[in-house]
Design an enzyme around this catalytic site. Structure first.
Site, PDB file in Angstrom:
ATOM      1  N   GLU A 191      37.515 -64.470 -49.372  1.00 23.88           N
ATOM      2  CA  GLU A 191      36.400 -63.747 -49.994  1.00 23.88           C
ATOM      3  C   GLU A 191      36.901 -62.681 -50.961  1.00 23.88           C
ATOM      4  O   GLU A 191      37.745 -61.854 -50.617  1.00 23.88           O
ATOM      5  CB  GLU A 191      35.560 -63.059 -48.901  1.00 23.88           C
ATOM      6  CG  GLU A 191      34.445 -62.200 -49.461  1.00 23.88           C
ATOM      7  CD  GLU A 191      33.530 -61.630 -48.384  1.00 23.88           C
ATOM      8  OE1 GLU A 191      33.997 -61.409 -47.252  1.00 23.88           O
ATOM      9  OE2 GLU A 191      32.346 -61.403 -48.694  1.00 23.88           O
ATOM     10  N   ARG A 244      38.210 -68.372 -44.145  1.00 25.52           N
ATOM     11  CA  ARG A 244      37.336 -67.908 -45.232  1.00 25.52           C
ATOM     12  C   ARG A 244      38.204 -67.115 -46.202  1.00 25.52           C
ATOM     13  O   ARG A 244      39.150 -66.434 -45.778  1.00 25.52           O
ATOM     14  CB  ARG A 244      36.198 -67.026 -44.681  1.00 25.52           C
ATOM     15  CG  ARG A 244      35.258 -66.493 -45.759  1.00 25.52           C
ATOM     16  CD  ARG A 244      33.917 -65.982 -45.219  1.00 25.52           C
ATOM     17  NE  ARG A 244      34.042 -64.864 -44.312  1.00 25.52           N
ATOM     18  CZ  ARG A 244      33.863 -64.930 -43.003  1.00 25.52           C
ATOM     19  NH1 ARG A 244      33.568 -66.074 -42.432  1.00 25.52           N
ATOM     20  NH2 ARG A 244      33.988 -63.855 -42.255  1.00 25.52           N
ATOM     21  N   ASP A 252      34.161 -55.930 -49.790  1.00 29.29           N
ATOM     22  CA  ASP A 252      33.925 -56.982 -48.791  1.00 29.29           C
ATOM     23  C   ASP A 252      34.944 -58.087 -49.046  1.00 29.29           C
ATOM     24  O   ASP A 252      34.734 -58.938 -49.914  1.00 29.29           O
ATOM     25  CB  ASP A 252      32.479 -57.489 -48.952  1.00 29.29           C
ATOM     26  CG  ASP A 252      32.115 -58.545 -47.922  1.00 29.29           C
ATOM     27  OD1 ASP A 252      32.900 -58.768 -46.984  1.00 29.29           O
ATOM     28  OD2 ASP A 252      31.027 -59.148 -48.067  1.00 29.29           O
ATOM     29  N   TYR A 309      34.969 -74.014 -41.043  1.00 26.75           N
ATOM     30  CA  TYR A 309      34.993 -73.601 -39.638  1.00 26.75           C
ATOM     31  C   TYR A 309      34.901 -74.857 -38.784  1.00 26.75           C
ATOM     32  O   TYR A 309      33.840 -75.476 -38.684  1.00 26.75           O
ATOM     33  CB  TYR A 309      33.820 -72.653 -39.354  1.00 26.75           C
ATOM     34  CG  TYR A 309      33.699 -71.565 -40.414  1.00 26.75           C
ATOM     35  CD1 TYR A 309      34.454 -70.389 -40.316  1.00 26.75           C
ATOM     36  CD2 TYR A 309      32.892 -71.742 -41.544  1.00 26.75           C
ATOM     37  CE1 TYR A 309      34.377 -69.420 -41.320  1.00 26.75           C
ATOM     38  CE2 TYR A 309      32.817 -70.781 -42.537  1.00 26.75           C
ATOM     39  CZ  TYR A 309      33.556 -69.622 -42.428  1.00 26.75           C
ATOM     40  OH  TYR A 309      33.490 -68.668 -43.411  1.00 26.75           O
ATOM     41  N   HIS A 345      27.480 -71.448 -44.379  1.00 26.79           N
ATOM     42  CA  HIS A 345      26.879 -70.295 -45.051  1.00 26.79           C
ATOM     43  C   HIS A 345      26.942 -70.480 -46.561  1.00 26.79           C
ATOM     44  O   HIS A 345      27.533 -71.438 -47.053  1.00 26.79           O
ATOM     45  CB  HIS A 345      27.543 -68.983 -44.613  1.00 26.79           C
ATOM     46  CG  HIS A 345      29.018 -68.899 -44.892  1.00 26.79           C
ATOM     47  ND1 HIS A 345      29.528 -68.613 -46.128  1.00 26.79           N
ATOM     48  CD2 HIS A 345      30.096 -69.063 -44.068  1.00 26.79           C
ATOM     49  CE1 HIS A 345      30.850 -68.580 -46.060  1.00 26.79           C
ATOM     50  NE2 HIS A 345      31.223 -68.866 -44.823  1.00 26.79           N
ATOM     51  N   GLU A 350      32.851 -66.424 -51.428  1.00 17.63           N
ATOM     52  CA  GLU A 350      33.485 -66.481 -50.111  1.00 17.63           C
ATOM     53  C   GLU A 350      33.278 -67.804 -49.379  1.00 17.63           C
ATOM     54  O   GLU A 350      32.688 -67.838 -48.298  1.00 17.63           O
ATOM     55  CB  GLU A 350      32.968 -65.337 -49.238  1.00 17.63           C
ATOM     56  CG  GLU A 350      31.452 -65.186 -49.188  1.00 17.63           C
ATOM     57  CD  GLU A 350      31.021 -64.083 -48.223  1.00 17.63           C
ATOM     58  OE1 GLU A 350      31.446 -64.119 -47.063  1.00 17.63           O
ATOM     59  OE2 GLU A 350      30.255 -63.192 -48.642  1.00 17.63           O
ATOM     60  N   ASP A 377      37.944 -60.128 -42.085  1.00 19.50           N
ATOM     61  CA  ASP A 377      36.893 -59.837 -43.061  1.00 19.50           C
ATOM     62  C   ASP A 377      36.620 -58.346 -42.920  1.00 19.50           C
ATOM     63  O   ASP A 377      36.013 -57.904 -41.939  1.00 19.50           O
ATOM     64  CB  ASP A 377      35.649 -60.677 -42.727  1.00 19.50           C
ATOM     65  CG  ASP A 377      34.515 -60.470 -43.732  1.00 19.50           C
ATOM     66  OD1 ASP A 377      34.545 -59.496 -44.498  1.00 19.50           O
ATOM     67  OD2 ASP A 377      33.575 -61.293 -43.717  1.00 19.50           O
ATOM     68  N   HIS A 422      25.451 -56.552 -48.046  1.00 19.56           N
ATOM     69  CA  HIS A 422      24.556 -57.616 -48.535  1.00 19.56           C
ATOM     70  C   HIS A 422      23.538 -56.888 -49.394  1.00 19.56           C
ATOM     71  O   HIS A 422      22.518 -56.417 -48.905  1.00 19.56           O
ATOM     72  CB  HIS A 422      23.891 -58.357 -47.379  1.00 19.56           C
ATOM     73  CG  HIS A 422      24.866 -59.192 -46.606  1.00 19.56           C
ATOM     74  ND1 HIS A 422      24.540 -59.863 -45.461  1.00 19.56           N
ATOM     75  CD2 HIS A 422      26.185 -59.467 -46.827  1.00 19.56           C
ATOM     76  CE1 HIS A 422      25.609 -60.513 -45.015  1.00 19.56           C
ATOM     77  NE2 HIS A 422      26.619 -60.280 -45.820  1.00 19.56           N
ATOM     78  N   ASP A 470      22.832 -38.061 -26.347  1.00 21.02           N
ATOM     79  CA  ASP A 470      23.457 -36.918 -27.028  1.00 21.02           C
ATOM     80  C   ASP A 470      24.511 -37.294 -28.070  1.00 21.02           C
ATOM     81  O   ASP A 470      25.215 -36.419 -28.585  1.00 21.02           O
ATOM     82  CB  ASP A 470      24.114 -35.947 -26.020  1.00 21.02           C
ATOM     83  CG  ASP A 470      23.066 -35.122 -25.286  1.00 21.02           C
ATOM     84  OD1 ASP A 470      21.890 -35.149 -25.710  1.00 21.02           O
ATOM     85  OD2 ASP A 470      23.435 -34.461 -24.302  1.00 21.02           O
ATOM     86  N   HIS A 489      30.167 -63.990 -37.507  1.00 20.68           N
ATOM     87  CA  HIS A 489      30.027 -62.531 -37.379  1.00 20.68           C
ATOM     88  C   HIS A 489      30.758 -61.999 -36.144  1.00 20.68           C
ATOM     89  O   HIS A 489      30.257 -61.129 -35.438  1.00 20.68           O
ATOM     90  CB  HIS A 489      28.539 -62.139 -37.348  1.00 20.68           C
ATOM     91  CG  HIS A 489      27.857 -62.345 -38.667  1.00 20.68           C
ATOM     92  ND1 HIS A 489      26.501 -62.410 -38.811  1.00 20.68           N
ATOM     93  CD2 HIS A 489      28.367 -62.499 -39.911  1.00 20.68           C
ATOM     94  CE1 HIS A 489      26.190 -62.620 -40.089  1.00 20.68           C
ATOM     95  NE2 HIS A 489      27.318 -62.674 -40.771  1.00 20.68           N
ATOM     96  N   HIS A 529      26.993 -63.276 -52.006  1.00 24.43           N
ATOM     97  CA  HIS A 529      25.802 -62.410 -51.989  1.00 24.43           C
ATOM     98  C   HIS A 529      26.060 -61.275 -52.970  1.00 24.43           C
ATOM     99  O   HIS A 529      27.209 -61.014 -53.348  1.00 24.43           O
ATOM    100  CB  HIS A 529      25.555 -61.873 -50.569  1.00 24.43           C
ATOM    101  CG  HIS A 529      26.781 -61.277 -49.920  1.00 24.43           C
ATOM    102  ND1 HIS A 529      27.222 -60.001 -50.169  1.00 24.43           N
ATOM    103  CD2 HIS A 529      27.700 -61.814 -49.062  1.00 24.43           C
ATOM    104  CE1 HIS A 529      28.324 -59.772 -49.471  1.00 24.43           C
ATOM    105  NE2 HIS A 529      28.654 -60.867 -48.801  1.00 24.43           N
TER     106      HIS A 529
HETATM  107  N1  GLY Z   1      31.309 -59.201 -44.324  1.00 21.31           N
HETATM  108  C1  GLY Z   1      30.056 -59.850 -44.381  1.00 21.31           C
HETATM  109  C2  GLY Z   1      30.043 -60.896 -45.392  1.00 21.31           C
HETATM  110  O1  GLY Z   1      31.073 -61.332 -45.827  1.00 21.31           O
HETATM  111  O2  GLY Z   1      29.027 -61.290 -45.861  1.00 21.31           O
HETATM  112 MN    MN Z   2      30.533 -61.131 -47.895  1.00 22.94          MN
HETATM  113 MN    MN Z   3      32.907 -60.352 -45.754  1.00 22.59          MN
END
Ligand code: GLY
Ligand code: MN
Ligand code: MN
Length: 435
Positions: free
Chosen positions: A405, A403, A268, A385, A347, A381, A257, A358, A36, A240, A351
């Site tokens: 970004e 990071r 972002d 790590y 990574h 970004e 982030d 993304h 619900d 993540h 993006h």
């Molecule tokens: N917040 C997801 C990324 O930085 O790609």
């Molecule tokens: Mn990002």
């Molecule tokens: Mn991000």
């Protein structure tokens, strides 16, 4: 976004499709959280891009050159009883009056009306594999048309991936889209600065998350573009991480982030700062390495460069820095070639950014990295790590996750950093936190 912009996009798509074509585009279904209880509704980004129509249970149909109506919107009917529970619906009247549809039918009539539209077209633009229910119905409709062959009805001859066309359009942001994205980035920037100011050892990660979302919502951005990541200490090494439940410890860094969504457009932003307001010498060394990698990557964001240039610049700086700090051993070109840096930087450097965090758009065209052009928006970004227990890594580096970004719009001469309001040098961050 005004209704003219949605109309312009539909006209642009219909010009590309040409006569004899039909495009069929459903919105997203409602997502159920638990019994619900639904998640707040968010239309599919492609659907929103062409229609601006905010309700679920809707299918947009475009038939360029059709005399009666080129843009037909199937949507829910007005229903005073249901509207008393769940709010106003546009209905067929609202679809044409407020959302620019040339004609509108109840969504329940789709099975009766759409096959008749389909059988008059040669080319079908449709994103197969995105909506299982509509995929099934499409194949039933097309199968039924095929069965009418002996009656002289030919039906569609060609099926074309609609998403590919829309995604290429979405990759190039208009002036009004960039304005919204700048607004979103500005609000998120304010939220990040606020988090730096209120952060104290002993707080829980979710308390910082609450500070961020409070600033955004108070400024008009009720939704975040994705679940915020607030990771203290080693949690900053989890790319993540969204649990956001640990205590923030004196002497650790915290990685945030988070970016709000405005008018369906994402921001972002990531910043990493010391929980107690002062970087330790080891934290500072790694932080400044990530920052120089980010600065080197940002310089590469300009028309004429390709998508991979900023990433390569960041990888070069990071690899050299890791060698200087003793975290990697060997020759820099070899370590880049064999991807040794991926142990600490696993990574990519960014993006596309837009209605989806993304965002859509091809990164390669005909097998080569895409050239950057004005109107494209992307993140830069880089990060490092150093997970605890990393073999051969001195203790002082372990558990540090960093990071940085930012969101960048490619301009005629270079780029515009939409998120530039949030400081990122060690001195600026320490000054804000001391103040
Ligand atoms: N917040 C997801 C990324 O930085 O790609
Ligand atoms: Mn990002
Ligand atoms: Mn991000």
């Amino acid at each position: 976004m005004n209704t003219n912009e949605f109309r312009r996009r539909r006209l642009q798509l219909m010009r590309m499709m040409g006569p004899g074509s039909i495009a069929i585009l459903p919105s997203a279904p409602v997502a159920i959280r638990n019994r619900d209880v639904d998640y707040p509704y968010r239309p599919d980004s492609d659907f929103h891009y062409l229609t601006g129509f905010p309700e679920p249970e809707a299918v947009a149909v475009l038939i360029p050159g059709r005399a009666q109506a080129e843009y037909v919107l199937f949507c829910r009917e007005s229903d005073p009883e249901k509207e008393a529970w769940n709010g106003k619906r546009a209905g067929q009247e609202g679809a044409t009056r407020d959302y620019g549809a040339d004609d509108s039918f109840p969504i329940g009539d789709l099975d009766d009306i759409l096959p008749r539209m389909l059988e008059q077209c040669e080319r079908v633009f449709y994103a197969m594999g995105c909506n299982a229910d509509l995929d099934k119905r499409m194949s039933e409709w097309v199968g039924a048309i095929r069965d009418k062959g002996r009656a002289g009805i030919q039906g569609p001859l060609e099926f074309i991936a609609l998403d590919h066309y829309i995604h290429d359009m979405r990759l190039y942001k208009s002036r009004s889209e960039i304005k919204i994205m700048r607004d979103a980035a500005r609000i998120s920037a304010r939220a990040h600065m606020h988090a730096m100011k209120v952060c104290r050892p002993g707080m829980r990660e979710w308390e910082l998350e609450a500070e961020i979302t409070h600033v955004c919502a108070s400024a008009g951005a009720r939704f975040q573009a994705y679940s915020p990541i607030v990771g203290g200490g080693v949690n900053g090494c989890v790319l993540h991480y969204v649990d956001n439940r640990d205590e923030l410890i004196d002497g650790d860094l915290v990685l945030i982030d988070a970016g709000c969504e405005i008018d369906y457009y994402a921001s972002d932003i990531t910043r990493t700062f010391p929980v107690n307001g002062c970087f330790s010498p080891a934290q500072r060394l790694l932080y400044e390495l990530v920052l120089s990698a980010q600065e080197a990557a940002i310089v590469e964001v300009r028309p004429g460069n390709h998508w991979e240039d900023p990433h390569q610049a960041a990888v070069k700086v990071i690899t050299k820095g890791l060698v200087d700090l003793g975290l990697l051993k060997g020759r820099v070109p070899t370590l880049i070639k064999n991807g040794a840096y991926k142990k600490f930087y696993m990574h990519r450097t960014g993006h596309w950014l837009g209605m989806d965090v993304h965002d859509v758009g091809d990164y390669k065209v005909d097998g080569t990295w895409r050239l950057l052009e004005p109107g494209m928006v992307m993140t830069v970004e880089p990060g490092l790590y150093i997970t605890p227990g990393s073999k051969g890594v001195a203790k002082k580096w372990q558990g540090i996750g960093i990071r940085i970004e930012d969101d960048l719009a490619v301009t005629k001469n270079g780029c515009d950093v939409l998120s530039k309001d949030v400081p990122k040098t060690v001195e600026e961050i320490e000054a804000i936190m001391a103040g």
